[in-house]
Write a protein that holds these residues in place. Structure first.
Motif, PDB file in Angstrom:
ATOM      1  N   MET A   1     128.479  22.111 -12.068  1.00 44.48           N
ATOM      2  CA  MET A   1     128.127  20.857 -11.500  1.00 44.48           C
ATOM      3  C   MET A   1     128.156  19.824 -12.593  1.00 44.48           C
ATOM      4  N   ILE A   2     128.772  18.675 -12.250  1.00 45.04           N
ATOM      5  CA  ILE A   2     128.734  17.307 -13.082  1.00 45.04           C
ATOM      6  C   ILE A   2     127.944  16.440 -12.433  1.00 45.04           C
ATOM      7  N   THR A   3     127.031  15.865 -13.343  1.00 46.57           N
ATOM      8  CA  THR A   3     126.071  14.779 -12.859  1.00 46.57           C
ATOM      9  C   THR A   3     126.551  13.434 -13.578  1.00 46.57           C
ATOM     10  N   VAL A   4     126.499  12.363 -13.006  1.00 42.39           N
ATOM     11  CA  VAL A   4     126.735  11.138 -13.574  1.00 42.39           C
ATOM     12  C   VAL A   4     125.624  10.406 -13.140  1.00 42.39           C
ATOM     13  N   LYS A   5     125.056   9.635 -14.337  1.00 33.09           N
ATOM     14  CA  LYS A   5     123.894   8.586 -14.045  1.00 33.09           C
ATOM     15  C   LYS A   5     124.454   7.420 -14.553  1.00 33.09           C
ATOM     16  N   VAL A   6     124.222   6.472 -13.724  1.00 35.36           N
ATOM     17  CA  VAL A   6     124.639   5.261 -13.827  1.00 35.36           C
ATOM     18  C   VAL A   6     123.395   4.185 -14.191  1.00 35.36           C
ATOM     19  N   VAL A   7     123.738   3.461 -15.144  1.00 42.88           N
ATOM     20  CA  VAL A   7     122.313   2.696 -15.879  1.00 42.88           C
ATOM     21  C   VAL A   7     122.766   1.165 -16.193  1.00 42.88           C
ATOM     22  N   SER A   8     122.069   0.180 -15.830  1.00 41.48           N
ATOM     23  CA  SER A   8     122.476  -1.112 -16.164  1.00 41.48           C
ATOM     24  C   SER A   8     121.986  -1.310 -17.593  1.00 41.48           C
ATOM     25  N   LYS A   9     123.148  -1.883 -18.428  1.00 40.17           N
ATOM     26  CA  LYS A   9     123.301  -2.276 -19.635  1.00 40.17           C
ATOM     27  C   LYS A   9     122.214  -3.192 -20.147  1.00 40.17           C
ATOM     28  N   SER A  10     121.886  -4.220 -19.105  1.00 38.76           N
ATOM     29  CA  SER A  10     120.904  -5.241 -19.771  1.00 38.76           C
ATOM     30  C   SER A  10     119.711  -5.004 -19.353  1.00 38.76           C
ATOM     31  N   THR A  11     119.318  -4.295 -18.124  1.00 35.11           N
ATOM     32  CA  THR A  11     117.966  -3.671 -17.964  1.00 35.11           C
ATOM     33  C   THR A  11     117.403  -2.322 -18.303  1.00 35.11           C
ATOM     34  N   GLY A  12     118.407  -1.649 -18.405  1.00 36.00           N
ATOM     35  CA  GLY A  12     118.141  -0.325 -18.866  1.00 36.00           C
ATOM     36  C   GLY A  12     117.729   0.658 -17.510  1.00 36.00           C
ATOM     37  N   LYS A  13     117.824  -0.111 -16.220  1.00 36.85           N
ATOM     38  CA  LYS A  13     117.313   0.626 -15.048  1.00 36.85           C
ATOM     39  C   LYS A  13     118.516   1.398 -14.492  1.00 36.85           C
ATOM     40  N   ASP A  14     118.097   2.440 -13.690  1.00 32.40           N
ATOM     41  CA  ASP A  14     119.206   3.181 -12.838  1.00 32.40           C
ATOM     42  C   ASP A  14     119.508   2.450 -11.804  1.00 32.40           C
ATOM     43  N   LEU A  15     120.879   2.333 -11.488  1.00 34.46           N
ATOM     44  CA  LEU A  15     121.424   1.566 -10.326  1.00 34.46           C
ATOM     45  C   LEU A  15     121.823   2.603  -9.151  1.00 34.46           C
ATOM     46  N   LYS A  16     121.374   2.290  -8.069  1.00 26.47           N
ATOM     47  CA  LYS A  16     121.533   2.836  -6.890  1.00 26.47           C
ATOM     48  C   LYS A  16     122.794   2.352  -6.219  1.00 26.47           C
ATOM     49  N   GLY A  17     123.359   3.234  -5.278  1.00 25.80           N
ATOM     50  CA  GLY A  17     124.380   2.765  -4.651  1.00 25.80           C
ATOM     51  C   GLY A  17     125.707   2.311  -5.168  1.00 25.80           C
ATOM     52  N   LYS A  18     126.086   2.777  -6.251  1.00 25.12           N
ATOM     53  CA  LYS A  18     127.159   2.393  -7.272  1.00 25.12           C
ATOM     54  C   LYS A  18     128.371   3.589  -6.698  1.00 25.12           C
ATOM     55  N   ARG A  19     129.570   3.281  -6.485  1.00 25.42           N
ATOM     56  CA  ARG A  19     130.442   4.327  -6.100  1.00 25.42           C
ATOM     57  C   ARG A  19     131.020   4.791  -7.393  1.00 25.42           C
ATOM     58  N   VAL A  20     130.926   6.399  -7.374  1.00 31.89           N
ATOM     59  CA  VAL A  20     131.335   7.068  -8.508  1.00 31.89           C
ATOM     60  C   VAL A  20     132.533   8.018  -8.195  1.00 31.89           C
ATOM     61  N   ARG A  21     133.552   8.098  -9.080  1.00 24.52           N
ATOM     62  CA  ARG A  21     134.692   9.005  -8.776  1.00 24.52           C
ATOM     63  C   ARG A  21     135.039   9.644 -10.080  1.00 24.52           C
ATOM     64  N   LEU A  22     135.454  10.926 -10.174  1.00 27.33           N
ATOM     65  CA  LEU A  22     136.056  11.536 -11.195  1.00 27.33           C
ATOM     66  C   LEU A  22     137.522  11.703 -11.177  1.00 27.33           C
ATOM     67  N   GLY A  23     138.156  11.443 -12.360  1.00 26.22           N
ATOM     68  CA  GLY A  23     139.616  11.742 -12.429  1.00 26.22           C
ATOM     69  C   GLY A  23     139.721  12.753 -13.452  1.00 26.22           C
ATOM     70  N   PHE A  24     140.356  13.598 -12.947  1.00 30.43           N
ATOM     71  CA  PHE A  24     140.898  14.979 -13.766  1.00 30.43           C
ATOM     72  C   PHE A  24     142.211  14.763 -14.555  1.00 30.43           C
ATOM     73  N   ASP A  25     142.057  15.288 -15.768  1.00 36.22           N
ATOM     74  CA  ASP A  25     143.407  15.396 -16.376  1.00 36.22           C
ATOM     75  C   ASP A  25     144.085  16.758 -16.003  1.00 36.22           C
ATOM     76  N   GLY A  26     145.448  16.625 -15.788  1.00 40.07           N
ATOM     77  CA  GLY A  26     146.325  17.783 -15.258  1.00 40.07           C
ATOM     78  C   GLY A  26     146.338  17.910 -13.709  1.00 40.07           C
ATOM     79  N   ASN A  27     146.381  19.043 -13.064  1.00 42.40           N
ATOM     80  CA  ASN A  27     146.817  19.131 -11.724  1.00 42.40           C
ATOM     81  C   ASN A  27     145.710  19.661 -10.856  1.00 42.40           C
TER      82      ASN A  27
END
Length: 76
Positions: A1-27
């Motif tokens: 499993m891969i988990t991506v955590k998105v944090v605000s640079k300015s506040t350091g707070k966790d960001l809810k509702g952000k759209r995340v997608r992974l792009g894979f090298d290869g096919n």
């Protein structure tokens, strides 16, 4: 499993509702992209993939490039 955590640079707070997608090298997948996942109240989006090389997109912008495995924190 891969988990991506998105944090605000300015506040350091966790960001809810952000759209995340992974792009894979290869096919890996058609178009080499995962389905969209949205961050939860902890700022985390979870993907049921093994480790790979690729990139992380948040709201359509590339925020990370490298090894995709475990838990990765990105700051926006």
């Amino acid at each position: 499993m891969i988990t991506v955590k998105v944090v605000s640079k300015s506040t350091g707070k966790d960001l809810k509702g952000k759209r995340v997608r992974l792009g894979f090298d290869g096919n890996w997948l058609p178009g080499n992209l995962s389905a969209d996942e949205y961050t939860d109240s902890n700022g985390e989006a979870h993907f049921d993939y093994d480790s790979a090389k690729g990139c992380i997109y948040v709201n359509g912008s590339t925020k990370y490039r490298g090894r995709l495995e475990g838990r990765i924190v990105v700051y926006i």
